[in-house]
Design an enzyme around this catalytic site. Structure first.
Site: not given
Ligand code: 3H9
Length: 703
Positions: A63, A104, A107, A127
């Site tokens: 998400a 998500g 999911e 999450e």
């Molecule tokens: C969820 O899914 C809830 C659902 O179950 C239910 C819903 C109803 N959203 O970390 P990075 C951005 S909760 C928005 O620097 P990396 C991040 O801010 C979600 N933005 O790179 C950054 O932006 P900027 C569950 C996101 O390669 C850019 O992408 N998922 C999201 O070191 C690059 O990110 C998580 O918790 C996002 N979901 O790592 C995953 N993800 O360049 C959270 C990333 O402007 N994300 N961005 O600063 C991560 O763990 C890491 O970002 C990821 C990439 C491993 C994906």
């Protein structure tokens, strides 16, 4: 314009590619476009199966976190609704998972009847790290796929699984040969399914996940883990959702999950953890430095000093595959230092975290020397010698003589003036502070101290390198103690003073651990060393010389040789690892209070909270105003990652915002009025705090 979703037909297959760089976060526009594409495929009689994939390889990171707490989060189509619709399409959906499927994103893959991954793919439900639970069917569909206990462990840990483990658990039906082959082999798999007449949704391996568990499983699990969760809400909600998966039919379980998810999303804890998520990404950006600036290449590193700190620092580089030379003055100290490093690695081998082969590889990257000539070619030198300005300056004079032009010269000082260190060299533009926290091979925080003349290229190179060795770098300007230790000073001062006034050390620390800090400040001083704290104070003595009560308790403990845990006593007494109250400290506090004419009285938890934490917050706001920290969220990261402040409170400044800045200011002024000379002397609200409150602002930022 980016179409968000690519749609293509391949024979009887519809290929739907998510295309919202960088990570296909499932925000409302993407959800709406995806739904439309799926409806189109569902309605097209020529399409018999649908392959969902990431158009640029990566499947989805879940998400869109920036939507949470806003109407966009649940705007139609919401994620649970979209996924429910996908499960009802009467054609097989195949998720082709490249690189990542998180939250998500996973999911979404679980809503598809079939999943194929590439060997490098990682999947997980992280999450919990955002104070949430999976809210788009994850807590209900996962236990039906891999069993309730495995699902519970995966969701509560937030851990990412690699592709082979995901395959073993049944999360992937099969694995592609590589990322390049993923889409093609996903299509092949889809055709096989059609040829076999496979149903759109295969039968769940665990249709009734509760049946496999003992009756008292959840009660037992809760009892076993609750203490570790402290006051965190999300683990409790996860457990409730998993319980629902075990007792309710799927459709009812999904409704229950949504209720729980909304509770989590609205919680202050989740708000705080989302703040931390974005703070970590923001911390690497320095206003005024072009992100495309050319960096210096760092191929070889040298560390001066093979003590605990030097050894720990060196390990970070060896772990990242970067050769590192450790320099000492004496052969025996060098041998001891390298021996300690090996022993640390051996412990990791014993714990199964490292193989013997990896240990040898890392040790092979470490070289010891007694000769400065051996570090002449290093691209980065980190000095980690005794914390005394003159000693460090002498090392830097030598480095200036021997190091090649362009080498970055870093000091690991925890409080000293980096400008004064840089000034003894002819290349102050190459000098920077790198304050590692102890144990340096474990702690994630790295304060990067930008001195007056540090070149932007040097700062940018160091920030990049910090990420390469797995650290979270936070930039600080030069001041006594930088961000972390400068804030520790008034916080520790107030804690010691409270004991003089009548609180016990246990009472002070219990209030702090009561809001989930890892440790109370007095236990922390005992761990870090009363002697270390005393010496730091001495180095800044002029700032406090006019207050005879200033840290008197700490000074007396030092004089008595009670250095904390290492000598078996400090603010507490220690038997092995057990911390015990020590009546001798109360007796000492009574005597000192008498000498200083400080009246003793019972002190309640509210006063301890406000005096310790408001002083911590006030100092943070002050150093933001001075430009020592670039932003309030950087200060939060320092305290979460260096001092055990709970991430689910968002760090001290986010905590202040949640309490209300007006309340914090009022609390400081109340202490100023009620604590006599002490209050007048120390409870001076930071001007920025006053300006913020006067302007009715609720966020801490400079203006
Ligand atoms: C969820 O899914 C809830 C659902 O179950 C239910 C819903 C109803 N959203 O970390 P990075 C951005 S909760 C928005 O620097 P990396 C991040 O801010 C979600 N933005 O790179 C950054 O932006 P900027 C569950 C996101 O390669 C850019 O992408 N998922 C999201 O070191 C690059 O990110 C998580 O918790 C996002 N979901 O790592 C995953 N993800 O360049 C959270 C990333 O402007 N994300 N961005 O600063 C991560 O763990 C890491 O970002 C990821 C990439 C491993 C994906």
């Amino acid at each position: 314009m980016n179409p968000l979703v690519h749609y293509r037909l391949d024979g009887q297959l519809a290929l739907i590619g998510l295309s919202r760089p960088p990570v296909n976060a499932l925000g409302q526009p993407l959800r709406a476009t995806l739904l439309k594409a799926c409806e189109r495929a569902a309605a097209d009689p020529a399409v018999r199966a649908i392959v969902l994939h990431g158009a640029n390889g990566l499947f989805s990171a879940g998400a869109d976190i920036s939507e949470f707490g806003s109407p966009a989060s649940h705007a139609a189509p919401d994620l649970p609704g979209l996924l429910l619709r996908l499960t009802r399409i009467d054609k097989p959906l195949i998720a082709a998972v490249g690189k990542l499927a998180l939250g998500g994103g996973l999911e979404l893959a679980l809503a598809c009847g079939y999943r194929i991954g590439e060997p490098g793919a990682r999947i997980g439900l992280p999450e919990i790290n955002l104070g949430l639970l999976p809210g788009a069917g994850g807590t209900q569909r996962l236990p039906r796929l891999i069993g309730a206990e495995s699902a519970l462990n995966m969701i509560l840990s937030g851990e990412q699984l690699d592709a082979s483990r995901a395959h073993l658990l049944g999360l992937f039906d099969c694995l592609a040969d590589g990322p390049e082959q993923l889409l093609e082999q996903a299509c092949g798999y889809a055709r096989d399914l059609l040829a076999r007449g496979a149903p759109a949704q295969p039968a769940a391996p665990y249709p009734n996940p509760g049946a496999e568990l003992p009756e008292d499983f959840f009660a037992f699990y809760r009892a076993e883990h609750e203490a570790r969760w402290k006051s965190r809400l999300a683990p409790r909600l996860v457990l409730a959702a998993l319980e629902a998966a075990c007792v309710l039919p799927l459709d009812e379980g999904l409704v229950r999950e949504q209720d729980l998810f909304r509770q989590a999303e609205a919680s202050r804890q989740s708000q705080a953890l989302r703040h931390v998520f974005f703070a970590e990404r923001e911390a690497g950006r320095v206003p005024g430095i072009d992100p495309a600036i050319e960096l210096r290449s760092i191929r070889q590193v040298a560390v001066i000093g093979a003590g605990t700190m030097g050894g720990g620092i060196a390990m970070n580089f060896a772990n990242a595959g970067i050769p590192v030379t450790v320099l000492e003055q004496q052969a025996d100290a060098l041998q001891r230092g390298l021996g300690n490093v090996r022993r640390n690695y051996e412990i990791s081998v014993q714990r199964g975290k490292l193989s013997q082969e990896q240990l040898e590889q890392r040790m092979a990257l470490l070289r010891g020397t007694l000769d400065y000539a051996d570090i002449a070619d290093a691209d980065l030198v980190i000095e980690a010698v005794f914390e005394k300005l003159e000693v460090k300056q002498q090392v830097f004079r030598t480095l200036d003589e021997v190091c090649k032009p362009g080498a970055i010269l870093a000091t690991n000082t925890s409080s000293l003036d980096v400008d004064a260190i840089a000034a003894v060299t002819r290349r102050p533009q190459d000098v920077i502070g790198l304050h590692f926290f102890s144990p340096a091979n474990v702690m994630r925080l790295l304060e990067v101290v930008r001195a007056r003349e540090t070149a932007p290229q040097v700062l940018a190179t160091t920030l990049k390198l910090a990420r390469r060795i797995g650290k979270l770098p936070v930039v600080s300007g030069v001041c006594f103690g930088f961000i972390g230790n400068r804030m520790l000073e008034p916080y520790a001062r107030e804690a010691m003073r409270l004991v003089l006034e009548g609180a016990t050390p246990a009472q002070v620390d219990a209030v702090l651990t009561g809001i989930d800090l890892n440790m109370g400040v007095l236990s922390m001083l005992d761990l870090a060393g009363i002697d270390v704290n005393y010496l730091v104070r001495q180095a800044n003595h002029a700032a406090f010389a006019d207050d005879p009560s200033y840290c008197r308790l700490g000074d007396e403990l030092y004089a008595q040789g009670r250095y904390g845990q290492k000598t078996g006593s400090g603010f507490f007494r220690y038997e092995g690892r057990q911390r015990l109250d020590d009546p001798a400290v109360t007796t000492l506090a009574e005597r000192l209070a008498g000498e200083l004419r400080i009246p003793r009285r019972p002190i309640d938890a509210g006063e301890i909270h406000d005096r310790c934490l408001f002083m911590l917050i006030n100092e943070g706001i002050q150093l933001l105003d001075e430009g020592i920290a670039l932003r309030a969220s950087d200060i939060d990261l320092v305290w979460i990652n260096g001092y055990g402040f709970p991430a689910h409170l968002g760090g001290p400044l986010h905590y202040a915002e949640q309490l209300g800045l007006d309340k914090v200011l009022a609390g400081i002024l109340a202490c100023q009025a009620s604590l006599g000379e002490h209050g007048q002397r120390w409870f001076q609200p930071a001007p920025l705090l006053q300006r913020l409150v006067a302007a009715g602002r609720t966020r801490i930022e400079t203006f």
